[in-house]
Design a protein around this motif. Structure first.
Motif, PDB file in Angstrom:
ATOM      1  N   ARG A  59       0.825  -1.218   0.000  1.00 27.18           N
ATOM      2  CA  ARG A  59       0.000   0.000   0.000  1.00 27.18           C
ATOM      3  C   ARG A  59       0.855   1.263   0.000  1.00 27.18           C
ATOM      4  N   VAL A  60       2.157   1.129   0.311  1.00 28.52           N
ATOM      5  CA  VAL A  60       3.045   2.290   0.387  1.00 28.52           C
ATOM      6  C   VAL A  60       3.614   2.582  -0.993  1.00 28.52           C
ATOM      7  N   ARG A  61       3.464   3.830  -1.430  1.00 26.14           N
ATOM      8  CA  ARG A  61       3.976   4.247  -2.740  1.00 26.14           C
ATOM      9  C   ARG A  61       4.909   5.436  -2.546  1.00 26.14           C
ATOM     10  N   LEU A  62       6.106   5.351  -3.110  1.00 28.47           N
ATOM     11  CA  LEU A  62       7.080   6.439  -3.033  1.00 28.47           C
ATOM     12  C   LEU A  62       6.877   7.382  -4.206  1.00 28.47           C
ATOM     13  N   VAL A  63       6.654   8.660  -3.898  1.00 28.98           N
ATOM     14  CA  VAL A  63       6.483   9.703  -4.912  1.00 28.98           C
ATOM     15  C   VAL A  63       7.672  10.651  -4.783  1.00 28.98           C
ATOM     16  N   ARG A  64       8.443  10.797  -5.840  1.00 29.92           N
ATOM     17  CA  ARG A  64       9.648  11.633  -5.783  1.00 29.92           C
ATOM     18  C   ARG A  64       9.406  12.984  -6.446  1.00 29.92           C
ATOM     19  N   ARG A  65       9.853  14.039  -5.764  1.00 32.62           N
ATOM     20  CA  ARG A  65       9.840  15.375  -6.349  1.00 32.62           C
ATOM     21  C   ARG A  65      11.177  15.637  -7.039  1.00 32.62           C
ATOM     22  N   GLU A  66      11.155  16.432  -8.095  1.00 31.97           N
ATOM     23  CA  GLU A  66      12.376  16.738  -8.831  1.00 31.97           C
ATOM     24  C   GLU A  66      13.174  17.868  -8.199  1.00 31.97           C
ATOM     25  N   ARG A  67      12.498  18.725  -7.405  1.00 30.62           N
ATOM     26  CA  ARG A  67      13.174  19.840  -6.747  1.00 30.62           C
ATOM     27  C   ARG A  67      12.734  19.890  -5.299  1.00 30.62           C
ATOM     28  N   ASN A  68      13.661  20.282  -4.427  1.00 26.85           N
ATOM     29  CA  ASN A  68      13.317  20.472  -3.022  1.00 26.85           C
ATOM     30  C   ASN A  68      12.480  21.740  -2.872  1.00 26.85           C
ATOM     31  N   GLY A  69      11.314  21.601  -2.253  1.00 23.52           N
ATOM     32  CA  GLY A  69      10.430  22.760  -2.121  1.00 23.52           C
ATOM     33  C   GLY A  69       9.864  22.956  -0.737  1.00 23.52           C
ATOM     34  N   GLY A  70      10.189  22.074   0.208  1.00 25.24           N
ATOM     35  CA  GLY A  70       9.653  22.205   1.555  1.00 25.24           C
ATOM     36  C   GLY A  70       8.389  21.382   1.748  1.00 25.24           C
ATOM     37  N   ALA A  71       7.917  21.356   2.989  1.00 22.36           N
ATOM     38  CA  ALA A  71       6.777  20.515   3.345  1.00 22.36           C
ATOM     39  C   ALA A  71       5.510  20.914   2.586  1.00 22.36           C
ATOM     40  N   ALA A  72       5.293  22.219   2.396  1.00 22.69           N
ATOM     41  CA  ALA A  72       4.086  22.665   1.689  1.00 22.69           C
ATOM     42  C   ALA A  72       4.076  22.132   0.260  1.00 22.69           C
ATOM     43  N   ALA A  73       5.215  22.243  -0.421  1.00 26.12           N
ATOM     44  CA  ALA A  73       5.301  21.752  -1.796  1.00 26.12           C
ATOM     45  C   ALA A  73       5.108  20.244  -1.850  1.00 26.12           C
ATOM     46  N   ALA A  74       5.690  19.528  -0.882  1.00 27.23           N
ATOM     47  CA  ALA A  74       5.541  18.071  -0.869  1.00 27.23           C
ATOM     48  C   ALA A  74       4.100  17.665  -0.626  1.00 27.23           C
ATOM     49  N   ARG A  75       3.407  18.373   0.245  1.00 25.36           N
ATOM     50  CA  ARG A  75       1.991  18.068   0.468  1.00 25.36           C
ATOM     51  C   ARG A  75       1.173  18.331  -0.788  1.00 25.36           C
ATOM     52  N   ASN A  76       1.482  19.415  -1.482  1.00 27.82           N
ATOM     53  CA  ASN A  76       0.774  19.690  -2.741  1.00 27.82           C
ATOM     54  C   ASN A  76       1.001  18.574  -3.753  1.00 27.82           C
ATOM     55  N   THR A  77       2.229  18.088  -3.831  1.00 20.64           N
ATOM     56  CA  THR A  77       2.516  16.960  -4.730  1.00 20.64           C
ATOM     57  C   THR A  77       1.716  15.741  -4.312  1.00 20.64           C
ATOM     58  N   GLY A  78       1.607  15.508  -3.013  1.00 25.15           N
ATOM     59  CA  GLY A  78       0.829  14.379  -2.525  1.00 25.15           C
ATOM     60  C   GLY A  78      -0.635  14.481  -2.883  1.00 25.15           C
ATOM     61  N   VAL A  79      -1.209  15.685  -2.739  1.00 29.46           N
ATOM     62  CA  VAL A  79      -2.621  15.882  -3.106  1.00 29.46           C
ATOM     63  C   VAL A  79      -2.820  15.587  -4.589  1.00 29.46           C
ATOM     64  N   GLN A  80      -1.905  16.065  -5.424  1.00 31.13           N
ATOM     65  CA  GLN A  80      -2.005  15.829  -6.873  1.00 31.13           C
ATOM     66  C   GLN A  80      -1.866  14.348  -7.218  1.00 31.13           C
ATOM     67  N   SER A  81      -1.120  13.599  -6.404  1.00 29.88           N
ATOM     68  CA  SER A  81      -0.857  12.183  -6.690  1.00 29.88           C
ATOM     69  C   SER A  81      -1.893  11.251  -6.075  1.00 29.88           C
ATOM     70  N   ALA A  82      -2.741  11.765  -5.199  1.00 31.15           N
ATOM     71  CA  ALA A  82      -3.690  10.915  -4.475  1.00 31.15           C
ATOM     72  C   ALA A  82      -4.740  10.334  -5.409  1.00 31.15           C
ATOM     73  N   SER A  83      -5.055   9.058  -5.200  1.00 33.76           N
ATOM     74  CA  SER A  83      -6.002   8.351  -6.069  1.00 33.76           C
ATOM     75  C   SER A  83      -7.433   8.363  -5.538  1.00 33.76           C
ATOM     76  N   HIS A  84      -7.631   8.756  -4.276  1.00 35.35           N
ATOM     77  CA  HIS A  84      -8.934   8.570  -3.641  1.00 35.35           C
ATOM     78  C   HIS A  84      -9.531   9.896  -3.176  1.00 35.35           C
ATOM     79  N   GLU A  85     -10.811   9.836  -2.826  1.00 36.88           N
ATOM     80  CA  GLU A  85     -11.575  11.043  -2.523  1.00 36.88           C
ATOM     81  C   GLU A  85     -11.554  11.423  -1.050  1.00 36.88           C
ATOM     82  N   LEU A  86     -10.802  10.684  -0.253  1.00 35.57           N
ATOM     83  CA  LEU A  86     -10.565  11.060   1.139  1.00 35.57           C
ATOM     84  C   LEU A  86      -9.069  11.218   1.335  1.00 35.57           C
TER      85      LEU A  86
END
Length: 315
Positions: A59-86
């Protein structure tokens, strides 16, 4: 929404390979199994990939960012990568209790449609050593003086953030409507996001602590820690206060935020600019004696620092 729906859990990580077995492991061991666990790597230099593989959970999936952007940027990437509605969030050095999502889902499914999320109490404890154990402290969040903990929380959030964001379980539609985490902020990122999020709908609250995190006491860490650094604090306070002012907010809550920005400006040696913030606060609450004291002491920076030191409590 119904019990059994999948949840996408977003965990930003930067050089925290050593803590993933504890933090992400606490998500893998949840009694609620229907999870997508997104570990968002913000360009770490340690072996994040090996730490994720060691979890041995499909169930664990590693999502890599191309540039370091801080926690806010990483959370935004996570929201964009999320597959579900919760959506749920987790920090990479914290721990969720084993039944966190089971309890949150049961409450969420019992609430009317105008509720966009639920959150839980958390336990915060000082990050200490064996030698300093006698100085350890712990507290429960939200703090006991908070009386309104569920329903429409925007007025309470306007006073200041009291929701520990990684305890939230949210509708993705509300997160998208609130807009992304502001990547320009270095601290108070959660408060800025929660201010926008609580405008989207109501919240349910679980009073039982379901989340545990440690914090560094201000007295032992000085200004090195981002959340304790007065330069970052004044930038974030003035920036967020500017957003609120442009949105038309003029109540006593704004006076408190102006005064906080003024206090941080005094700490970084900007008394003239601090007076402008204290004056803005005084115009809203002219009978507040603390503001008059701040204004007077802003002309005597050394005395202001002494008075602040006398009133500071260990936190």
């Amino acid at each position: 929404m119904q019990y059994g729906d999948f949840i996408s859990v977003i965990i930003p990580v930067y050089n925290r390979a050593a803590t993933l077995s504890r933090s992400v492991g606490s998500i893998c061991r949840q009694t609620y199994p229907n999870l997508e666990i997104l570990v968002v790597d913000d360009c770490s230099t340690d072996d994040i990939e090996g730490a994720v593989a060691a979890l041995n959970d499909p169930r664990v999936r590693l999502v890599r960012r191309e540039r370091n952007g801080g926690a806010a940027a990483a959370r935004n990437t996570g929201v964009q990568s999320a597959s579900h509605e919760l959506l749920a969030f987790m920090d990479s050095d914290d721990v969720s209790l084993h039944d966190r999502f089971e309890q949150e889902m049961r409450l969420f499914c019992s609430l009317p449609d105008d509720y966009i999320g639920v959150y839980a109490a958390a336990i915060a404890h000082t990050d200490t050593t064996e030698q300093m154990r006698s100085m350890a402290a712990a507290r429960v969040l939200p703090p006991p003086h908070r009386r309104i903990l569920s329903g429409d929380l925007f007025p309470e959030t306007l006073r200041g953030n009291f929701i520990d964001m990684p305890t939230m379980l949210l509708k993705k539609s509300a997160v998208l409507a609130a807009g992304p985490f502001d990547e320009r902020l270095r601290n108070n990122v959660d408060w800025d996001f929660t201010l926008r999020l609580t405008r989207q709908g109501k919240f349910g609250f679980i009073p039982q602590p379901l989340y545990v995190f440690s914090y560094v006491p201000r007295a032992s860490h000085g200004n090195d820690h981002i959340s304790h650094n007065p330069r970052y604090s004044v930038l974030s306070y003035s920036y967020i206060t500017g957003k609120l002012r442009r949105a038309g907010h003029k109540g006593p809550e704004m006076a408190g935020h102006y005064a906080a920005a003024g206090s941080y400006l005094m700490r970084i040696g900007r008394p003239a600019l601090a007076r402008r913030y204290f004056e803005a606060a005084r115009c809203i609450t002219p009978r507040n004696p603390r503001l008059w004291a701040h204004l007077m002491l802003s002309r005597m920076p050394g005395l202001h620092g002494w008075a602040r030191g006398r009133s500071t409590r260990f936190s």
